[in-house]
Design an enzyme around this catalytic site. Structure first.
Site, PDB file in Angstrom:
ATOM      1  N   VAL A 149       0.826  -1.214   0.000  1.00 36.45           N
ATOM      2  CA  VAL A 149       0.000   0.000   0.000  1.00 36.45           C
ATOM      3  C   VAL A 149       0.861   1.265   0.000  1.00 36.45           C
ATOM      4  CG1 VAL A 149      -1.551   1.369   1.457  1.00 36.45           C
ATOM      5  CG2 VAL A 149      -2.065  -1.010   0.980  1.00 36.45           C
ATOM      6  N   CYS A 169      -5.732  -9.158   3.219  1.00 35.28           N
ATOM      7  CA  CYS A 169      -6.769  -8.297   3.800  1.00 35.28           C
ATOM      8  C   CYS A 169      -8.006  -9.036   4.303  1.00 35.28           C
ATOM      9  CB  CYS A 169      -7.193  -7.238   2.787  1.00 35.28           C
ATOM     10  SG  CYS A 169      -5.878  -6.056   2.463  1.00 35.28           S
ATOM     11  N   ALA A 198     -17.097 -18.182  -8.091  1.00 33.24           N
ATOM     12  CA  ALA A 198     -16.887 -19.289  -7.149  1.00 33.24           C
ATOM     13  C   ALA A 198     -15.452 -19.783  -7.284  1.00 33.24           C
ATOM     14  CB  ALA A 198     -17.865 -20.409  -7.463  1.00 33.24           C
ATOM     15  N   GLY A 199     -14.879 -20.230  -6.186  1.00 31.70           N
ATOM     16  CA  GLY A 199     -13.489 -20.685  -6.222  1.00 31.70           C
ATOM     17  C   GLY A 199     -13.077 -21.329  -4.919  1.00 31.70           C
ATOM     18  N   GLU A 228      -7.564   2.610   2.621  1.00 28.97           N
ATOM     19  CA  GLU A 228      -7.200   2.373   1.231  1.00 28.97           C
ATOM     20  C   GLU A 228      -8.001   1.183   0.691  1.00 28.97           C
ATOM     21  OE1 GLU A 228      -5.326   4.159  -0.961  1.00 28.97           O
ATOM     22  OE2 GLU A 228      -6.285   2.675  -2.228  1.00 28.97           O
ATOM     23  N   THR A 239      -5.304  -0.298   7.518  1.00 28.86           N
ATOM     24  CA  THR A 239      -6.644  -0.677   7.959  1.00 28.86           C
ATOM     25  C   THR A 239      -6.610  -0.833   9.474  1.00 28.86           C
ATOM     26  OG1 THR A 239      -7.002  -1.818   5.879  1.00 28.86           O
ATOM     27  CG2 THR A 239      -8.439  -2.449   7.721  1.00 28.86           C
ATOM     28  N   PHE A 280     -17.320  -9.895  -7.635  1.00 27.42           N
ATOM     29  CA  PHE A 280     -17.115 -10.761  -6.454  1.00 27.42           C
ATOM     30  C   PHE A 280     -18.122 -11.907  -6.390  1.00 27.42           C
ATOM     31  CE2 PHE A 280     -14.350  -7.379  -5.640  1.00 27.42           C
ATOM     32  CZ  PHE A 280     -13.386  -7.847  -4.770  1.00 27.42           C
ATOM     33  N   LYS A 310      14.590  -3.300   1.926  1.00 28.05           N
ATOM     34  CA  LYS A 310      13.611  -2.674   1.034  1.00 28.05           C
ATOM     35  C   LYS A 310      14.117  -1.322   0.528  1.00 28.05           C
ATOM     36  CE  LYS A 310       9.166  -4.425   1.914  1.00 28.05           C
ATOM     37  NZ  LYS A 310       7.918  -4.488   2.640  1.00 28.05           N
TER      38      LYS A 310
END
Ligand SMILES: NC(=O)c1ccc[n+]([C@@H]2O[C@H](COP(=O)([O-])OP(=O)(O)OC[C@H]3O[C@@H](n4cnc5c(N)ncnc54)[C@H](O)[C@@H]3O)[C@@H](O)[C@H]2O)c1
Length: 437
Positions: free
Chosen positions: A11, A263, A255-256, A151, A122, A252, A35
């Site tokens: 993010v 998140c 199916a899976g 976000e 979050t 959304f 990083k």
């Protein structure tokens, strides 16, 4: 505007680079030396399509830089975003706010002049209040306002999502902060993205409510898929049929193998915990969490069933490991549970993912990593499609058939029509629609 982004992960890095692209001066800070060193060498430590270009363009323009230390950039900043991780707290599922509060204290020590502190992480309702308390009681005299700005970007499409959001939620009632946040997002406002101002606690809840709703939608269609298998209906057609209703919408509803990622699993759990704490239980979300947890293991059993009920000593080829395509993020990916279920059943598991294998090595048990779909399919008793990367959407079934030991395809993302697969001599197992050979 001078902006500092604390936390340069999925993010923070995307948000920082995009804000620089709007013309602001942005410093992205991270505690991870590896990083920041990588970013300073011109390498991007995560896989996110298009991010490398935006970063290099804005670095060259002098609008984006990186730092391991926040003190100097924070002292001259107008706005400081907190975009550090808020993982599930070990043991109880609440959001772990250690990183957020540590960042807040470091910022508080460095802030000079009026500065807006923005939580982009979050965070549960009340976190903004606690940050404000830290400033007021531990660092009195600092002139700050604390804003919630959750976000909503999706990994894999993060830049488009950041630059073309459905809305920007801003939780503050402080007039000076409202003015500053309008300035930060002015380019998006000109693009007609609505800036939605509300109270800070409401804004914090909006993020959890949004993720919980989407997780529930996925879980709903997954249960419809199970019913479809029992009664001989087709879940893709059911999804299309209900999705055409504008009150429901077609997003959304795929199916899976269950939702995963960095998140939905942690945010649904954290919302459940918050609701319990306030004696206002969210039974729909509690059930969603339980159904989704069971589902991942059930997908392992689905593969076993496709292998005549036994995978001991059989070679299983797993195509795709990340929780969705176009990311290298393996956090809470369904593949982790599915692979474990197969290993528990005694299978010889071979895996391939275009971007996720480095991260997977820290999360999966004893599996063999291959270099492409065809290499791992060699001698396989079943090929299992777990993540719908583009390169798996047009598999050469003729070539695959010549390589495998048994022509069995388990398609956990429903990307193939059964006729096409069966025509090439494969047995086909999908989610919530007809299987056959
Ligand atoms: N990943 C997503 O798709 C997504 C989408 C929306 C919201 N979010 C939320 O955004 C937040 C960040 O998520 P992420 O996926 O980017 O996490 P991440 O783990 O990729 O990045 C967090 C970074 O913060 C750094 N960090 C931690 N403490 C620090 C400190 N005190 N100073 C400087 N750096 C520090 C870590 O080293 C890490 O690089 C979370 O709250 C998450 O729930 C994530």
């Amino acid at each position: 505007m001078r902006i500092v982004m604390i936390g340069s992960g999925y993010v923070g890095l995307v948000s920082g680079a995009c804000l620089a692209d709007f013309g602001h001066h942005v410093t992205c800070v991270d505690k991870s030396e590896a990083k920041i060193d990588a970013l300073e060498r011109g390498e991007v430590p995560i896989f996110e399509p298009g991010l490398d270009t935006i970063i290099s363009q804005n670095r060259n323009a002098g609008r984006l830089d990186f730092s391991k230390d926040l003190a100097a950039p924070v002292a001259s900043a107008d706005v400081v975003f907190i975009a550090v991780g808020t993982p599930s707290r070990r043991g109880d599922g609440h959001a772990d706010l250690t990183y957020v509060y540590a960042a807040a204290r470091e910022i508080a020590a460095a802030v000079e002049g009026f500065t807006v502190i923005v939580t982009k992480s979050t965070v549960p309702v009340g976190t903004g209040d606690e940050i404000e308390r830290i400033f007021r009681e531990e660092f009195p005299g600092k002139d700050i306002a604390v804003v919630s700005n959750p976000e909503f970007l999706r990994e894999g499409a993060a830049i488009t999502d950041f630059k073309r959001p459905d809305r920007i939620v801003l939780g503050t009632e402080e007039p000076r902060a409202i003015e500053v946040m309008r300035e930060v997002y002015r380019p998006l406002y000109l693009n007609e993205a609505p800036l939605y101002f509300c109270e800070r606690r409401t804004s914090e809840l909006i993020k959890y409510a949004a993720n919980a709703f989407l997780a529930m939608k996925i879980t709903f269609i997954n249960e419809i898929a199970d019913l479809c298998e029992q009664i001989g209906a087709d879940v893709q057609k059911v999804a299309k049929g209900i999705g055409m209703d504008k009150r429901i919408g077609d997003k959304f509803l795929h199916a899976g193998p269950g939702y995963g990622g960095s998140c939905f699993p942690k945010d649904t759990l954290a919302l459940v915990k918050t609701a319990q704490d306030y004696d206002s239980p969210m039974r729909l979300i509690e059930t969603t969490v339980a159904i989704n947890d069971n589902r991942k293991r059930a997908m392992g059993r689905k593969v076993v069933a496709a292998c005549d009920g036994n995978v001991r000593g059989k070679k299983i080829a797993i195509l795709g490991l990340t929780f969705k395509p176009n990311t290298d993020d393996m956090r809470d990916a369904p593949s982790i549970t599915i692979v474990q279920a197969l290993l528990d059943g005694g299978a010889d598991v071979h895996v391939y993912d275009p971007e996720g294998m480095e991260a997977a090595k820290e999360m999966l048990g004893p599996v063999v990593y291959g270099k492409d779909a065809y290499e791992i399919a060699e001698g396989a008793d079943a090929v299992v499609l777990v993540t719908e990367w583009d390169e798996f959407r047009a598999l050469d079934f003729k070539r695959l058939k010549a390589l495998v030991n048994k022509p069995v395809l388990v398609d956990l993302r429903n990307i193939y029509p059964i006729a096409e697969v069966v025509r090439h001599g494969f047995s086909y197992f999908a989610v919530g629609k007809k299987s056959g050979s």
